[in-house]
Write a protein that holds these residues in place. Structure first.
Motif, short mmCIF file in Angstrom:
data_model
loop_
_atom_site.label_atom_id
_atom_site.label_comp_id
_atom_site.label_asym_id
_atom_site.label_seq_id
_atom_site.Cartn_x
_atom_site.Cartn_y
_atom_site.Cartn_z
N ALA A 93 0.79 -1.24 0.00
CA ALA A 93 -0.04 -0.26 0.05
C ALA A 93 0.80 1.08 0.15
CB ALA A 93 -1.06 -0.15 1.02
N HIS A 94 1.93 1.13 0.90
CA HIS A 94 2.68 2.47 0.91
C HIS A 94 3.75 2.56 -0.65
CE1 HIS A 94 1.92 1.96 5.20
NE2 HIS A 94 2.64 3.38 5.20
N GLN A 95 3.76 1.53 -1.27
CA GLN A 95 4.60 1.66 -2.65
C GLN A 95 3.64 2.02 -3.53
OE1 GLN A 95 7.83 0.94 -3.64
NE2 GLN A 95 6.93 1.86 -5.43
N GLU A 96 2.21 1.72 -3.51
CA GLU A 96 1.24 2.18 -4.40
C GLU A 96 1.09 3.68 -4.04
OE1 GLU A 96 -2.09 -0.21 -4.06
OE2 GLU A 96 -1.22 -1.99 -4.69
N ALA A 97 1.17 4.04 -2.80
CA ALA A 97 0.92 5.60 -2.41
C ALA A 97 1.85 6.29 -3.02
CB ALA A 97 0.78 5.61 -1.09
N PHE A 98 3.21 5.67 -2.98
CA PHE A 98 4.48 6.41 -3.41
C PHE A 98 4.27 6.59 -5.06
CE2 PHE A 98 8.65 6.77 -4.98
CZ PHE A 98 9.17 7.78 -4.21
N SER A 99 3.90 5.76 -5.77
CA SER A 99 3.63 5.60 -7.32
C SER A 99 2.61 6.78 -7.66
CB SER A 99 3.27 4.43 -7.86
OG SER A 99 4.30 3.38 -7.68
N ARG A 100 1.55 6.70 -6.80
CA ARG A 100 0.28 7.81 -7.06
C ARG A 100 0.70 9.23 -6.57
NH1 ARG A 100 -1.64 3.06 -7.01
NH2 ARG A 100 -3.66 2.76 -8.05
N TRP A 101 1.79 9.19 -5.76
CA TRP A 101 2.30 10.53 -5.32
C TRP A 101 2.97 11.34 -6.43
CZ3 TRP A 101 7.55 11.50 -4.41
CH2 TRP A 101 7.99 12.63 -4.36
N ARG A 102 3.91 10.38 -6.99
CA ARG A 102 4.87 10.72 -8.35
C ARG A 102 3.76 11.08 -9.48
NH1 ARG A 102 10.03 9.68 -8.54
NH2 ARG A 102 9.85 9.16 -11.01
N LYS A 103 2.95 10.43 -9.62
CA LYS A 103 1.81 10.79 -10.46
C LYS A 103 1.23 12.04 -10.27
CE LYS A 103 -1.77 8.41 -13.38
NZ LYS A 103 -2.56 7.27 -13.59
N LEU A 104 0.86 12.47 -9.18
CA LEU A 104 0.31 13.78 -8.54
C LEU A 104 1.40 14.73 -9.12
CD1 LEU A 104 -1.25 13.50 -4.84
CD2 LEU A 104 -2.52 14.04 -7.21
N VAL A 105 2.63 14.65 -8.70
CA VAL A 105 3.75 15.52 -8.79
C VAL A 105 3.75 16.03 -10.27
CG1 VAL A 105 6.28 16.34 -8.54
CG2 VAL A 105 4.74 15.27 -6.76
N ALA A 106 3.93 14.81 -11.26
CA ALA A 106 3.82 14.96 -12.64
C ALA A 106 2.82 15.67 -13.10
CB ALA A 106 4.19 13.52 -13.14
N ASN A 107 1.82 15.86 -12.72
CA ASN A 107 0.67 16.24 -13.30
C ASN A 107 -0.09 17.51 -12.62
OD1 ASN A 107 -0.28 14.37 -15.72
ND2 ASN A 107 0.31 13.07 -13.98
N VAL A 108 0.68 18.08 -11.70
CA VAL A 108 0.28 18.93 -10.74
C VAL A 108 -0.04 20.45 -11.59
CG1 VAL A 108 2.34 19.93 -10.03
CG2 VAL A 108 0.34 20.14 -8.57
N HIS A 109 0.64 20.70 -12.55
CA HIS A 109 0.42 21.86 -13.37
C HIS A 109 -0.31 21.43 -14.56
CE1 HIS A 109 2.95 24.04 -10.86
NE2 HIS A 109 3.92 23.22 -11.00
#
Length: 204
Positions: A93-109
């Motif tokens: 779950a923490h690994q999946e959270a980390f992957s989704r966080w990177r996706k958030l950062v990549a698309n934040v703008h």
């Protein structure tokens, strides 16, 4: 004759009186000793009852403490078992959270941030209980912050201000990665473990 009679009587009565005095003293002494013995017996009985009461009370307290300790141990054992029952799932779950966080950062703008944030929210609803409390809260705040970021930036461009709000909002998004990594940080390999791994690595 009368005088002789009186002497004779005194000589007879005197030993009797002496005997009575001695006997009286003995009787008094005996009664006193008997009283002391009876008092001692009563004191011993009283002390015995007190000792038995203390013994009973201590046994009761000990039984109560033993019961409380047993209950506490069972509670801690259950909590420990529950905590480690799904270690693999929690790490995943923490690994999946980390992957989704990177996706958030990549698309934040990007315009895609809306669907990405919705995806994160849906995932959080299904996996929040597997996350450490700090990660759980930070992840929730991060996808909301990422969703709001473009609006804050656009608003800042229009008004020409709000830079501090934009930076703080971005900080909420960016710090999630560090929070996740701290939550699942594995202990460093010991020297012996490193030596044990080295031969296997050299065989590859």
């Amino acid at each position: 004759m009368s005088s002789f009679h009186r002497s004779d009587w005194l000589s007879v009565i005197s030993p009797i009186v002496t005997l009575l005095i001695v006997a009286g003293g003995y009787v008094v002494s005996y009664v006193q000793e008997k009283g002391k013995n009876r008092a001692a017996v009563e004191d011993i009985d009283k002390l015995t009852r007190i000792a038995e009461d203390i013994k009973t009370e201590n046994a009761s307290r000990l039984a109560s403490i033993s019961h409380q300790n047993a209950v506490l141990i069972e509670q801690l054992k259950a909590k420990h078992e529950l905590r480690f029952a799904a270690v693999d799932r929690r790490l995943q779950a923490h690994q999946e959270a980390f992957s989704r966080w990177r996706k958030l950062v990549a698309n934040v703008h990007d315009e895609k941030i809306g669907p990405v944030a919705v995806e994160c929210q849906s995932w959080w609803n299904d996996n929040a209980l597997y996350l450490e409390p700090e990660v759980r809260n930070a992840f929730n705040r991060a996808y909301f912050a990422a969703l709001d970021h473009r609006v804050l930036v656009e608003g800042g461009r229009v008004t020409g201000g709000g830079l501090e709000s934009i930076e703080e909002n971005m900080r909420v998004v960016l710090t999630l990665g560090d929070i996740i990594m701290r939550a699942v940080a594995l202990p460093s390999l010991t020297e012996q473990e490193t030596k044990a791994v080295a031969p296997r690595e050299s065989q590859k």
